[in-house]
Design a protein around this motif. Structure first.
Motif, PDB file in Angstrom:
ATOM      1  N   PHE A   1     -79.634-140.988 -77.099  1.00  0.00           N
ATOM      2  CA  PHE A   1     -78.904-141.644 -78.181  1.00  0.00           C
ATOM      3  C   PHE A   1     -79.709-141.728 -79.480  1.00  0.00           C
ATOM      4  O   PHE A   1     -79.363-142.507 -80.371  1.00  0.00           O
ATOM      5  CB  PHE A   1     -78.431-143.043 -77.750  1.00  0.00           C
ATOM      6  N   GLN A   2     -80.783-140.935 -79.568  1.00  0.00           N
ATOM      7  CA  GLN A   2     -81.555-140.897 -80.798  1.00  0.00           C
ATOM      8  C   GLN A   2     -81.088-139.721 -81.658  1.00  0.00           C
ATOM      9  O   GLN A   2     -80.678-138.684 -81.134  1.00  0.00           O
ATOM     10  CB  GLN A   2     -83.047-140.761 -80.498  1.00  0.00           C
ATOM     11  N   PRO A   3     -81.125-139.842 -82.986  1.00  0.00           N
ATOM     12  CA  PRO A   3     -80.667-138.743 -83.847  1.00  0.00           C
ATOM     13  C   PRO A   3     -81.626-137.557 -83.803  1.00  0.00           C
ATOM     14  O   PRO A   3     -82.836-137.707 -83.600  1.00  0.00           O
ATOM     15  CB  PRO A   3     -80.655-139.386 -85.241  1.00  0.00           C
TER      16      PRO A   3
ATOM     17  N   ALA B   1     -89.412-139.626 -65.350  1.00  0.00           N
ATOM     18  CA  ALA B   1     -88.220-138.769 -65.371  1.00  0.00           C
ATOM     19  C   ALA B   1     -88.156-137.977 -66.673  1.00  0.00           C
ATOM     20  O   ALA B   1     -87.785-136.793 -66.682  1.00  0.00           O
ATOM     21  CB  ALA B   1     -86.968-139.612 -65.199  1.00  0.00           C
ATOM     22  N   ARG B   2     -88.523-138.601 -67.770  1.00  0.00           N
ATOM     23  CA  ARG B   2     -88.484-137.923 -69.065  1.00  0.00           C
ATOM     24  C   ARG B   2     -89.549-136.819 -69.139  1.00  0.00           C
ATOM     25  O   ARG B   2     -89.276-135.720 -69.629  1.00  0.00           O
ATOM     26  CB  ARG B   2     -88.676-138.938 -70.184  1.00  0.00           C
ATOM     27  N   GLU B   3     -90.760-137.100 -68.636  1.00  0.00           N
ATOM     28  CA  GLU B   3     -91.812-136.079 -68.618  1.00  0.00           C
ATOM     29  C   GLU B   3     -91.418-134.905 -67.732  1.00  0.00           C
ATOM     30  O   GLU B   3     -91.660-133.751 -68.067  1.00  0.00           O
ATOM     31  CB  GLU B   3     -93.116-136.698 -68.120  1.00  0.00           C
TER      32      GLU B   3
ATOM     33  N   GLY C   1     -79.468-131.335 -74.858  1.00  0.00           N
ATOM     34  CA  GLY C   1     -80.643-130.887 -74.139  1.00  0.00           C
ATOM     35  C   GLY C   1     -81.958-131.329 -74.758  1.00  0.00           C
ATOM     36  O   GLY C   1     -83.022-131.196 -74.128  1.00  0.00           O
ATOM     37  N   ARG C   2     -81.918-131.890 -75.961  1.00  0.00           N
ATOM     38  CA  ARG C   2     -83.147-132.351 -76.618  1.00  0.00           C
ATOM     39  C   ARG C   2     -83.559-133.762 -76.201  1.00  0.00           C
ATOM     40  O   ARG C   2     -84.621-134.228 -76.593  1.00  0.00           O
ATOM     41  CB  ARG C   2     -82.968-132.317 -78.150  1.00  0.00           C
ATOM     42  N   TRP C   3     -82.745-134.437 -75.357  1.00  0.00           N
ATOM     43  CA  TRP C   3     -83.029-135.844 -75.051  1.00  0.00           C
ATOM     44  C   TRP C   3     -84.424-136.082 -74.465  1.00  0.00           C
ATOM     45  O   TRP C   3     -85.028-137.117 -74.770  1.00  0.00           O
ATOM     46  CB  TRP C   3     -81.945-136.442 -74.155  1.00  0.00           C
ATOM     47  N   PRO C   4     -84.997-135.188 -73.634  1.00  0.00           N
ATOM     48  CA  PRO C   4     -86.336-135.505 -73.103  1.00  0.00           C
ATOM     49  C   PRO C   4     -87.399-135.607 -74.193  1.00  0.00           C
ATOM     50  O   PRO C   4     -88.443-136.227 -73.987  1.00  0.00           O
ATOM     51  CB  PRO C   4     -86.631-134.323 -72.163  1.00  0.00           C
ATOM     52  N   HIS C   5     -87.138-135.011 -75.356  1.00  0.00           N
ATOM     53  CA  HIS C   5     -88.124-134.997 -76.433  1.00  0.00           C
ATOM     54  C   HIS C   5     -87.891-136.100 -77.471  1.00  0.00           C
ATOM     55  O   HIS C   5     -88.842-136.565 -78.100  1.00  0.00           O
ATOM     56  CB  HIS C   5     -88.122-133.624 -77.119  1.00  0.00           C
TER      57      HIS C   5
END
Length: 269
Positions: A114-116, A77-79, A106-110
């Motif tokens: 919940f990451q900074p 899903a992330r890819e 919108g940066r979550w796939p990269h």
């Protein structure tokens, strides 16, 4: 489509729907890089269902999707989210988050959920906001925005995903004509960056002017596809939309332009 190069995205025999009821049947499309495609058709013909399948939100009953020749089921899903952005028709305008924070999501796939954000991510968010001309209301919250501003915010969120394919479901349906043109002109800029764009549009004249290739959906299947002048004929449109129309060329662009005919005037054709 008469092109030997490997398709960016290809669907073969897609059949999908809800519970056991199919909405779309035997859908075959081939999308090339750096083009604008439009999906048109009457309400209920399966346009949004098809987009949900491409975006990975709905599993098809049968058929196959491939990305540059590789079965898309092989991607996580992330890819998949790193390749395809989906801008739905209904945007969550009620969320009380600041604009910049919403876009950064919108940066979550990269970077992972919940990451900074890292410096590179912040640079991408800033660059997209400048490009979309929304830096001046970065601190505003979503409920404070107009429809046109909200559309640009979620388009920016889709773009910071850095997709190769951008799906947009009726991106201008609730906007006035000036904001419709602004959004569609932005889409032409996005295309110039090499991103493939696939739009669902109800306005046939906008589909004619802004797309390179059109798919006309009828009762869950593709009735016709091709260049705007090949698809937007009165024969095709009257059969699918079940109404009387006149199609003439736009004198400024040469693209097909559709005119509606009120019932009392239909004897003129």
């Amino acid at each position: 489509m008469g092109n030997s190069q490997v398709a960016l995205l290809k669907t073969e025999g897609i059949r999908a729907g809800y519970r056991e009821f199919p909405v779309i049947r035997d859908i075959n499309v081939s999308l090339q890089e750096g083009k604008v495609y439009a999906l048109i058709g009457p309400n209920g013909s399966g346009k949004t269902t098809f987009f949900r399948v491409i975006a990975g939100m709905l599993k098809p009953f049968s058929g196959e999707l491939s990305w540059k020749g590789k079965n898309i089921e092989a991607f996580s899903a992330r890819e998949r989210a790193q390749l395809i952005s989906y801008l739905p028709q209904r945007l969550p305008s009620f969320l009380p988050f600041p604009v910049e924070e919403v876009i950064a999501m919108g940066r979550w796939p990269h970077i992972g959920r919940f990451q900074p954000l890292q410096d590179k991510d912040r640079e991408i968010v800033e660059r997209v906001m400048e490009w979309m001309e929304i830096t001046h209301f970065r601190s505003a919250r979503l409920p404070e925005l107009s429809g046109g501003e909200l559309q640009r915010v979620f388009l920016a969120q889709a773009l910071v995903q850095e997709p190769r394919l951008l799906l947009m479901d009726e991106p201008v349906s609730h906007l006035d004509i000036a904001h419709q043109i602004k959004i569609l002109d932005l889409i032409k800029k996005i295309k110039s960056e090499g991103i493939t764009i696939f739009l669902i549009l109800h306005d046939l004249n906008l589909a004619s002017e802004y797309s390179d290739h059109i798919f006309l959906l009828h009762q869950g299947s593709i009735h016709k596809e091709g260049r705007p002048e090949e698809v937007l004929t009165y024969e095709n449109l009257e059969k699918v939309y079940q109404t009387v129309l006149i199609v003439k060329n736009n004198p400024f662009t040469g693209r097909p332009h559709i005119y509606i005919i009120p019932e009392e005037k239909r004897e003129i054709r």
